[in-house]
Write a protein that holds these residues in place. Structure first.
Motif, PDB file in Angstrom:
ATOM      1  N   GLN A 295       0.805  -1.226   0.000  1.00 52.87           N
ATOM      2  CA  GLN A 295       0.000   0.000   0.000  1.00 52.87           C
ATOM      3  C   GLN A 295       0.842   1.282   0.000  1.00 52.87           C
ATOM      4  OE1 GLN A 295      -3.610   0.306  -0.343  1.00 52.87           O
ATOM      5  NE2 GLN A 295      -2.940  -1.693  -1.136  1.00 52.87           N
ATOM      6  N   LYS A 296       2.024   1.190  -0.602  1.00 53.53           N
ATOM      7  CA  LYS A 296       2.881   2.369  -0.733  1.00 53.53           C
ATOM      8  C   LYS A 296       2.940   2.824  -2.194  1.00 53.53           C
ATOM      9  CE  LYS A 296       6.019   1.933   3.216  1.00 53.53           C
ATOM     10  NZ  LYS A 296       5.301   0.931   3.987  1.00 53.53           N
ATOM     11  N   ASN A 297       3.306   4.057  -2.397  1.00 60.05           N
ATOM     12  CA  ASN A 297       3.518   4.592  -3.735  1.00 60.05           C
ATOM     13  C   ASN A 297       5.005   4.444  -4.063  1.00 60.05           C
ATOM     14  OD1 ASN A 297       0.834   5.287  -3.744  1.00 60.05           O
ATOM     15  ND2 ASN A 297       1.179   7.464  -3.324  1.00 60.05           N
ATOM     16  N   VAL A 298       5.302   3.708  -5.121  1.00 57.01           N
ATOM     17  CA  VAL A 298       6.684   3.324  -5.430  1.00 57.01           C
ATOM     18  C   VAL A 298       7.044   3.794  -6.839  1.00 57.01           C
ATOM     19  CG1 VAL A 298       8.326   1.406  -5.560  1.00 57.01           C
ATOM     20  CG2 VAL A 298       6.387   1.278  -3.973  1.00 57.01           C
ATOM     21  N   LYS A 321       0.234   0.570  -3.484  1.00 58.70           N
ATOM     22  CA  LYS A 321      -0.918   1.406  -3.836  1.00 58.70           C
ATOM     23  C   LYS A 321      -0.762   1.933  -5.253  1.00 58.70           C
ATOM     24  CE  LYS A 321      -3.515   5.410  -2.136  1.00 58.70           C
ATOM     25  NZ  LYS A 321      -3.543   6.484  -1.101  1.00 58.70           N
ATOM     26  N   LEU A 322       0.486   2.289  -5.609  1.00 56.57           N
ATOM     27  CA  LEU A 322       0.799   2.828  -6.933  1.00 56.57           C
ATOM     28  C   LEU A 322       2.222   2.430  -7.303  1.00 56.57           C
ATOM     29  CD1 LEU A 322       0.300   4.854  -9.349  1.00 56.57           C
ATOM     30  CD2 LEU A 322       1.288   6.609  -7.859  1.00 56.57           C
ATOM     31  N   LEU A 323       2.427   2.074  -8.582  1.00 59.39           N
ATOM     32  CA  LEU A 323       3.762   1.770  -9.089  1.00 59.39           C
ATOM     33  C   LEU A 323       4.017   2.619 -10.326  1.00 59.39           C
ATOM     34  CD1 LEU A 323       6.403   0.212  -9.189  1.00 59.39           C
ATOM     35  CD2 LEU A 323       5.207  -1.674 -10.334  1.00 59.39           C
ATOM     36  N   VAL A 324       5.006   3.498 -10.224  1.00 62.26           N
ATOM     37  CA  VAL A 324       5.358   4.376 -11.347  1.00 62.26           C
ATOM     38  C   VAL A 324       6.598   3.814 -12.035  1.00 62.26           C
ATOM     39  CG1 VAL A 324       6.058   6.693 -12.057  1.00 62.26           C
ATOM     40  CG2 VAL A 324       4.388   6.395 -10.212  1.00 62.26           C
ATOM     41  N   LEU A 325       6.507   3.619 -13.344  1.00 64.97           N
ATOM     42  CA  LEU A 325       7.618   3.112 -14.147  1.00 64.97           C
ATOM     43  C   LEU A 325       8.277   4.299 -14.843  1.00 64.97           C
ATOM     44  CD1 LEU A 325       5.567   0.277 -15.940  1.00 64.97           C
ATOM     45  CD2 LEU A 325       6.605   0.195 -13.659  1.00 64.97           C
ATOM     46  N   PHE A 343      -1.519  -7.740 -12.883  1.00 67.62           N
ATOM     47  CA  PHE A 343      -1.597  -7.420 -11.459  1.00 67.62           C
ATOM     48  C   PHE A 343      -2.673  -6.366 -11.188  1.00 67.62           C
ATOM     49  CE2 PHE A 343       2.775  -8.823 -12.186  1.00 67.62           C
ATOM     50  CZ  PHE A 343       2.912  -9.778 -11.191  1.00 67.62           C
ATOM     51  N   ASP A 344      -3.329  -6.516 -10.059  1.00 70.28           N
ATOM     52  CA  ASP A 344      -4.361  -5.564  -9.660  1.00 70.28           C
ATOM     53  C   ASP A 344      -3.704  -4.383  -8.926  1.00 70.28           C
ATOM     54  OD1 ASP A 344      -6.775  -4.377  -9.153  1.00 70.28           O
ATOM     55  OD2 ASP A 344      -7.235  -5.609  -7.387  1.00 70.28           O
ATOM     56  N   VAL A 345      -2.906  -3.659  -9.678  1.00 72.59           N
ATOM     57  CA  VAL A 345      -2.142  -2.535  -9.124  1.00 72.59           C
ATOM     58  C   VAL A 345      -2.234  -1.375 -10.104  1.00 72.59           C
ATOM     59  CG1 VAL A 345       0.164  -1.724  -8.486  1.00 72.59           C
ATOM     60  CG2 VAL A 345      -0.529  -4.040  -7.885  1.00 72.59           C
ATOM     61  N   GLU A 346      -2.354  -0.153  -9.576  1.00 75.69           N
ATOM     62  CA  GLU A 346      -2.351   1.027 -10.454  1.00 75.69           C
ATOM     63  C   GLU A 346      -0.936   1.232 -10.981  1.00 75.69           C
ATOM     64  OE1 GLU A 346      -3.347   5.827 -10.558  1.00 75.69           O
ATOM     65  OE2 GLU A 346      -3.561   4.703  -8.669  1.00 75.69           O
ATOM     66  N   ARG A 367       2.744  12.358  -7.490  1.00 76.99           N
ATOM     67  CA  ARG A 367       2.278  10.990  -7.209  1.00 76.99           C
ATOM     68  C   ARG A 367       2.498  10.584  -5.752  1.00 76.99           C
ATOM     69  NH1 ARG A 367      -1.208  10.323 -11.220  1.00 76.99           N
ATOM     70  NH2 ARG A 367      -0.272  10.894 -13.222  1.00 76.99           N
ATOM     71  N   ASP A 368       2.977  11.527  -4.975  1.00 79.53           N
ATOM     72  CA  ASP A 368       3.188  11.288  -3.543  1.00 79.53           C
ATOM     73  C   ASP A 368       4.016  10.007  -3.324  1.00 79.53           C
ATOM     74  OD1 ASP A 368       3.000  11.836  -0.860  1.00 79.53           O
ATOM     75  OD2 ASP A 368       1.096  10.777  -0.590  1.00 79.53           O
ATOM     76  N   ILE A 369       5.136   9.925  -4.041  1.00 89.93           N
ATOM     77  CA  ILE A 369       6.005   8.739  -3.977  1.00 89.93           C
ATOM     78  C   ILE A 369       6.666   8.642  -2.597  1.00 89.93           C
ATOM     79  CG2 ILE A 369       8.049   7.606  -4.952  1.00 89.93           C
ATOM     80  CD1 ILE A 369       5.579   7.604  -6.803  1.00 89.93           C
ATOM     81  N   GLU A 370       6.689   7.412  -2.057  1.00 89.53           N
ATOM     82  CA  GLU A 370       7.287   7.177  -0.740  1.00 89.53           C
ATOM     83  C   GLU A 370       8.661   6.520  -0.834  1.00 89.53           C
ATOM     84  OE1 GLU A 370       4.099   5.688   2.171  1.00 89.53           O
ATOM     85  OE2 GLU A 370       3.148   5.475   0.192  1.00 89.53           O
ATOM     86  N   ILE A 371       8.863   5.691  -1.856  1.00 88.09           N
ATOM     87  CA  ILE A 371      10.155   5.003  -2.005  1.00 88.09           C
ATOM     88  C   ILE A 371      10.541   4.928  -3.474  1.00 88.09           C
ATOM     89  CG2 ILE A 371       9.005   2.734  -1.952  1.00 88.09           C
ATOM     90  CD1 ILE A 371      11.614   1.628  -0.688  1.00 88.09           C
ATOM     91  N   VAL A 372      11.822   5.212  -3.749  1.00 93.05           N
ATOM     92  CA  VAL A 372      12.372   5.137  -5.112  1.00 93.05           C
ATOM     93  C   VAL A 372      13.425   4.035  -5.148  1.00 93.05           C
ATOM     94  CG1 VAL A 372      13.790   6.311  -6.841  1.00 93.05           C
ATOM     95  CG2 VAL A 372      11.939   7.541  -5.696  1.00 93.05           C
TER      96      VAL A 372
END
Length: 616
Positions: A295-298, A321-325, A343-346, A367-372
């Motif tokens: 449930q983190k934004n990555v 919660k979110l995965l940014v490529l 995958f059931d992931v945004e 995107r309120d990213i928490e971890i890169v």
């Protein structure tokens, strides 16, 4: 002639074979009577009555035991057993009928001679027919195969291979209660027994002489491993046992890939090099995986690369919660985006350059990213040696851009994916990655963001590694080129590396260099030999000399020691770092060096900036 016979319909073949079988049984009985009487006897009334049941009994009982289901051109141990049962039954039933007849039509001892002659005639004739068809029908190429495993999967595979008529299963290998027995007419060997009979029995005593008489050298074209429930360690042990035979090996995948427990030939896979280079599987600490991703934004930089792609797949499994490529290469970005659709992931796919600090900062904030996870880098040693300034721009200044964007956006963690080539580097790629580590260490104390690094060795089948290169060279017929016969490298699988990186990120408190347990180093020449064995081809290995910047062996720790963590495969290294003033000074020099494009100046700067660079 043989081609005409082979082209006959199944029904026509059966009728032809049935007629021949009846005639052979009649001839066998007549010869038995003549031998008993010590001369060729005329066909008197009694003898004709004795011969009368034979055609009917032969046809009925041969059909009952499946003689006509046998493929004439493939005579094996199973065929021998079927014929033995059928002939014995005909003789026994015929003898039983004679006992009910009031008169003695033939001497009672005739049945023994009858059985012996029938067996003596039928078996050689069947063998000769088989050899005739195989020799003259060049379109039929039958491979002798051995199945490793006598479980349900092995039995199903036997039936499938038999039905294709392209394979002939000649033996099973297993270490179970079946040893010494027969399965579907094929002998079951222990691994040691099979090796002995394959390579030939060494004659050392009388027992060996007898043994060698009954068990000739076995001719095999291919192996099949049929133990889908086996662990990776068991598969590796079996693979290493089969490798010295220098024959192609195929394997059934894991049991969960079968529907309703049924196997099919299209599921068979070629044995991979990772099956031979066994490493104990990653111990998954679910609490670490959850705390790192759930449930983190990555965001993952270099999301389309070998490591970045697998990182994205492993991250998606942990339900962020979110995965940014974030990826510079359009096609690579498209590929990983498609892979992640299951995958059931945004998922958000962004084309971009890590050196564009403003764009990266805006994405992290929006995107309120928490971890890169910073996986973007130039890592191919020879190419980087030829393009050093591009490596400085991407690996050093690009990493600086990621650090600055992370600090500005106040993200919680930023993890650098590093390499064993950063330890006492002898090439520009390793030196740039080491300075990227120094940047992450130095900037760790400046804000809320925790900067940490994960360092590991070569990853099997990643882009630029030797495994894809060796595969191409094998497919082209060789030679396989190695740079030095003594060169060694650490290896792990891509999924293993990615999962350990995620777990290491959960342990990060800032400034650490996490080192992954790579196991024992592997000699590249041994890797090449194993890949050749898997291919079943005869490929030359050619030594071409070390490339510029290449080391004979790699290391993972600069000072040779590390602290244990709560994960047994992750070690924490506390290594020397630069002060902020030193770091800023060197960064300015790198930026100036990019303008001047002076290679000598660049290499001297790599030495001066405490990367440990020592040009080879």
């Amino acid at each position: 002639m043989s081609s005409k016979l082979l082209n006959l319909s199944r029904k026509s073949k059966t009728i032809l074979v049935a007629i021949i079988d009846v005639l052979l049984m009649l001839v066998s009985l007549y010869l038995a009577i003549s031998l008993r009487e010590n001369s060729f006897v005329p066909l008197t009334h009694n003898y004709l009555l004795a011969l009368l049941p034979i055609p009917f009994l032969t046809f009925i009982l041969f059909k009952f035991f499946g003689v006509y289901r046998l493929i004439t051109r493939y005579f094996d141990e199973n065929s021998l057993i079927v014929i033995f049962k059928a002939i014995s039954s005909v003789v026994i039933v015929w003898l039983s009928l004679l006992t009910f007849y009031q008169e003695q039509l033939v001497p009672r001892s005739v049945w023994i001679i009858f059985w012996f002659i029938a067996m003596t005639i039928f078996i050689p004739i069947r063998i000769m027919i088989s050899k005739y068809f195989v020799r003259n029908n060049h379109s039929v190429i039958v491979k002798n195969v051995v199945i490793y495993g006598v479980g349900e999967a092995g039995k199903q595979l036997f039936s499938l291979l038999k039905n294709t008529k392209k394979y002939k299963v000649i033996a099973f290998i297993d270490d179970s209660n079946f040893i010494g027995s027969s399965l579907f007419g094929c002998r079951v060997y222990t691994p040691e027994q099979f090796k002995k009979y394959y390579f030939g029995i060494r004659i050392t005593n009388l027992f060996n002489v007898i043994d060698s008489f009954f068990h000739k050298k076995i001719k095999v074209d291919q192996f099949f491993i049929a133990i889908p429930s086996a662990t990776q360690e068991e598969i590796t042990n079996i693979s290493q046992y089969l490798a010295p035979f220098n024959l192609p090996i195929k394997i059934l995948p894991k049991v969960e890939k079968f529907i309703d427990g049924k196997i099919s030939l299209d599921k068979l896979q070629t044995l991979s090099i990772s099956d031979l280079l066994y490493r104990k599987g990653v111990i998954s600490h679910q609490d670490l995986l959850n705390s790192a991703i759930f449930q983190k934004n990555v965001l993952v930089t270099g999301a389309g690369g070998s490591i970045g792609r697998q990182l994205c797949l492993e991250i998606a499994k942990q339900k962020p919660k979110l995965l940014v490529l974030f990826e510079l290469n359009e096609f690579a970005l498209y590929q990983i985006q498609q892979q992640l659709k299951e995958f059931d992931v945004e998922i958000i796919a962004i084309l971009g350059d890590i050196r564009n600090t403003i764009k990266l900062t805006n994405i992290l904030k929006k995107r309120d990213i928490e971890i890169v996870f910073h996986a973007a880098a130039y890592k191919h040693v020879p190419l980087v040696e030829e393009n050093p300034f591009e490596a400085i721009d991407n690996n050093i200044l690009g990493s600086l851009s990621v650090v600055n964007a992370s600090l500005t956006a106040n993200i919680k963690k930023c993890i650098l994916i590093s390499t064993d080539k950063a330890v006492r580097p002898t090439n520009i790629m390793g030196a740039t990655k080491r300075f990227a580590e120094l940047i992450f260490q130095g900037f760790n104390a400046l804000g809320k963001t925790k900067f940490s690094m994960v360092r590991f060795g070569n990853v099997l089948d990643s882009s630029g590694s030797v495994v894809p290169l060796f595969k191409q060279q094998i497919e082209a017929g060789g030679p396989i080129t190695i740079t030095h016969k003594d060169i060694t490298r650490y290896f792990m699988t891509i999924p293993e590396a990615a999962e350990l990186v995620i777990q290491a990120s959960a342990l990060a408190i800032g400034g650490e260099v996490f080192v992954l347990d790579m196991g024992e180093s592997v000699k590249i020449i041994d890797l090449a030999k194993k890949m050749i064995l898997l291919s079943g081809k005869d490929i030359e290995i050619k030594e071409i000399g070390l490339r510029e910047g290449e080391k004979l062996y790699e290391e993972l720790l600069i000072d040779g020691s590390g602290e244990k963590t709560q994960h047994p495969k992750i070690t924490k290294a506390k290594e020397k770092s630069l002060s902020m003033s030193e770091l800023e000074n060197f960064i300015k020099q790198y930026q100036e060096c990019m303008k001047d494009r002076n290679i000598k100046q660049l290499k001297q700067l790599l030495i001066n900036s405490q990367t440990g660079y020592n040009e080879r």
